[in-house]
Scaffold this active site. Sequence first.
Site, PDB file in Angstrom:
ATOM      1  N   TYR A  92      -2.046  -1.186  10.374  1.00 40.83           N
ATOM      2  CA  TYR A  92      -2.021  -1.365   8.911  1.00 40.83           C
ATOM      3  C   TYR A  92      -0.697  -0.838   8.342  1.00 40.83           C
ATOM      4  O   TYR A  92      -0.030  -1.528   7.562  1.00 40.83           O
ATOM      5  CB  TYR A  92      -3.213  -0.623   8.297  1.00 40.83           C
ATOM      6  CG  TYR A  92      -3.413  -0.850   6.824  1.00 40.83           C
ATOM      7  CD1 TYR A  92      -3.961  -2.040   6.348  1.00 40.83           C
ATOM      8  CD2 TYR A  92      -3.054   0.128   5.895  1.00 40.83           C
ATOM      9  CE1 TYR A  92      -4.148  -2.241   4.990  1.00 40.83           C
ATOM     10  CE2 TYR A  92      -3.243  -0.071   4.538  1.00 40.83           C
ATOM     11  CZ  TYR A  92      -3.792  -1.249   4.088  1.00 40.83           C
ATOM     12  OH  TYR A  92      -3.990  -1.460   2.743  1.00 40.83           O
TER      13      TYR A  92
ATOM     14  N   SER B 299       0.873  -1.191   0.000  1.00 42.42           N
ATOM     15  CA  SER B 299       0.000   0.000   0.000  1.00 42.42           C
ATOM     16  C   SER B 299       0.898   1.225   0.000  1.00 42.42           C
ATOM     17  O   SER B 299       2.060   1.148   0.440  1.00 42.42           O
ATOM     18  CB  SER B 299      -0.856  -0.009   1.277  1.00 42.42           C
ATOM     19  OG  SER B 299      -1.444   1.265   1.474  1.00 42.42           O
TER      20      SER B 299
HETATM   21  P1  NAD Z   1     -11.002  -6.493  -0.273  1.00 40.81           P
HETATM   22  O1  NAD Z   1     -11.531  -6.431   1.111  1.00 40.81           O
HETATM   23  O2  NAD Z   1     -11.933  -6.487  -1.418  1.00 40.81           O
HETATM   24  O3  NAD Z   1     -10.028  -7.738  -0.455  1.00 40.81           O
HETATM   25  C1  NAD Z   1      -9.289  -8.315   0.572  1.00 40.81           C
HETATM   26  C2  NAD Z   1      -9.382  -9.792   0.404  1.00 40.81           C
HETATM   27  O4  NAD Z   1      -8.535 -10.457   1.339  1.00 40.81           O
HETATM   28  C3  NAD Z   1     -10.810 -10.294   0.646  1.00 40.81           C
HETATM   29  O5  NAD Z   1     -11.164 -11.158  -0.418  1.00 40.81           O
HETATM   30  C4  NAD Z   1     -10.695 -11.027   1.973  1.00 40.81           C
HETATM   31  O6  NAD Z   1     -11.616 -12.071   2.116  1.00 40.81           O
HETATM   32  C5  NAD Z   1      -9.280 -11.544   1.888  1.00 40.81           C
HETATM   33  N1  NAD Z   1      -8.727 -11.901   3.193  1.00 40.81           N
HETATM   34  C6  NAD Z   1      -8.724 -11.145   4.307  1.00 40.81           C
HETATM   35  N2  NAD Z   1      -8.147 -11.833   5.305  1.00 40.81           N
HETATM   36  C7  NAD Z   1      -7.783 -13.043   4.792  1.00 40.81           C
HETATM   37  C8  NAD Z   1      -7.150 -14.187   5.339  1.00 40.81           C
HETATM   38  N3  NAD Z   1      -6.760 -14.218   6.611  1.00 40.81           N
HETATM   39  N4  NAD Z   1      -6.948 -15.236   4.516  1.00 40.81           N
HETATM   40  C9  NAD Z   1      -7.332 -15.219   3.228  1.00 40.81           C
HETATM   41  N5  NAD Z   1      -7.947 -14.162   2.658  1.00 40.81           N
HETATM   42  C10 NAD Z   1      -8.163 -13.093   3.443  1.00 40.81           C
HETATM   43  O7  NAD Z   1      -9.995  -5.266  -0.366  1.00 40.81           O
HETATM   44  P2  NAD Z   1      -8.944  -4.864  -1.512  1.00 40.81           P
HETATM   45  O8  NAD Z   1      -8.951  -3.409  -1.554  1.00 40.81           O
HETATM   46  O9  NAD Z   1      -9.161  -5.640  -2.737  1.00 40.81           O
HETATM   47  O10 NAD Z   1      -7.561  -5.317  -0.820  1.00 40.81           O
HETATM   48  C11 NAD Z   1      -6.633  -6.188  -1.440  1.00 40.81           C
HETATM   49  C12 NAD Z   1      -5.221  -5.811  -0.999  1.00 40.81           C
HETATM   50  O11 NAD Z   1      -4.913  -4.503  -1.496  1.00 40.81           O
HETATM   51  C13 NAD Z   1      -5.047  -5.749   0.523  1.00 40.81           C
HETATM   52  O12 NAD Z   1      -3.801  -6.290   0.886  1.00 40.81           O
HETATM   53  C14 NAD Z   1      -5.075  -4.254   0.803  1.00 40.81           C
HETATM   54  O13 NAD Z   1      -4.356  -3.913   1.967  1.00 40.81           O
HETATM   55  C15 NAD Z   1      -4.400  -3.712  -0.453  1.00 40.81           C
HETATM   56  N6  NAD Z   1      -4.678  -2.294  -0.732  1.00 40.81           N
HETATM   57  C16 NAD Z   1      -5.934  -1.865  -1.032  1.00 40.81           C
HETATM   58  C17 NAD Z   1      -6.127  -0.509  -1.312  1.00 40.81           C
HETATM   59  C18 NAD Z   1      -7.473   0.050  -1.696  1.00 40.81           C
HETATM   60  O14 NAD Z   1      -7.590   1.287  -1.834  1.00 40.81           O
HETATM   61  N7  NAD Z   1      -8.498  -0.740  -1.892  1.00 40.81           N
HETATM   62  C19 NAD Z   1      -5.064   0.385  -1.257  1.00 40.81           C
HETATM   63  C20 NAD Z   1      -3.802  -0.097  -0.926  1.00 40.81           C
HETATM   64  C21 NAD Z   1      -3.612  -1.441  -0.675  1.00 40.81           C
END
Ligand code: NAD
Length: 255
Positions: A156, A143
């Site tokens: 985080y 991130s």
């Molecule tokens: P999201 O909530 O749609 O996806 C997260 C996924 O991780 C979900 O499918 C959830 O079920 C899964 N998950 C959570 N804990 C888990 C575990 N213990 N075992 C297996 N699966 C697990 O959110 P997203 O935005 O798609 O996030 C995906 C990645 O991107 C994350 O690592 C998040 O930190 C990172 N991220 C997201 C953003 C954003 O703006 N959306 C920005 C920076 C980084």
Amino acid sequence: MDLGGKVALVTGASSGIGRGIAEALARQGADVAVNYRGDAAGAEETAALIRAAGRRALAVQSDVGAPEEVERLFATLDRAFGRLDILVNNAGVGGGGLIHETSFEDWERVIRTNLHGAFLCAQQAARRLIAQGQGGRIVNISSVHEEACSAGGGAYCASKAGLRNLTRTLALELGEYGVTVNDVAPGMILTPMNRRAQEDPAYLRWAEGQIPLKRAGQPADIGSMVAFLCSEAGAYCTGGTFFVDGGWMLTWPPV
Ligand code: NAD
């Protein structure tokens, strides 16, 4: 960016960025294992998109923060595909709060998935990639908060900063085996994790105004960067952090 004949595992791929990555890898020709923790229907939707792209897909339930479940996940992949070429550590959770108010349980919940999960999966993947002797790819989804800290986001931010140096250490250790390890750092991407941006148009307008490209990102924006890093085109990149944030980090720290 041909990934024909490659087998990929994307963790947390039942929604959001993970689904975007799984789709992008499948469109370049990879077979994809879709890991999920609880959302079996979401994982099946992702698997259907992969099959629609003409590739093999397998949805596998596993909590990436639990060592025995990660062992089971990789054993399932061994049986189903017989090889592994690409690991994308995408599973992640948000949360935290001010450090002096954060319970150990909340701290541990975030670190367990975001950092322990990446370690456990990278360890299983590295053992297989070394044994196969044909190189490979590990991509960690961190991130902008691996660098930009925010009050109230301590757990985080710490988890993502840890992921950055896990990436670099793995890149040092696995280079001699032809395995590249990189870190993709998204900015604001419209996914279920970003609920406020999805549900509050005034907040979204304000946030997009801070981003030099004047829009929030989509999961496909992250998917295309990951596909590049996993392809031959990305073969000489290792140990890097690739910000995919519409230029957001240029405005940090805010003045
Ligand atoms: P999201 O909530 O749609 O996806 C997260 C996924 O991780 C979900 O499918 C959830 O079920 C899964 N998950 C959570 N804990 C888990 C575990 N213990 N075992 C297996 N699966 C697990 O959110 P997203 O935005 O798609 O996030 C995906 C990645 O991107 C994350 O690592 C998040 O930190 C990172 N991220 C997201 C953003 C954003 O703006 N959306 C920005 C920076 C980084």
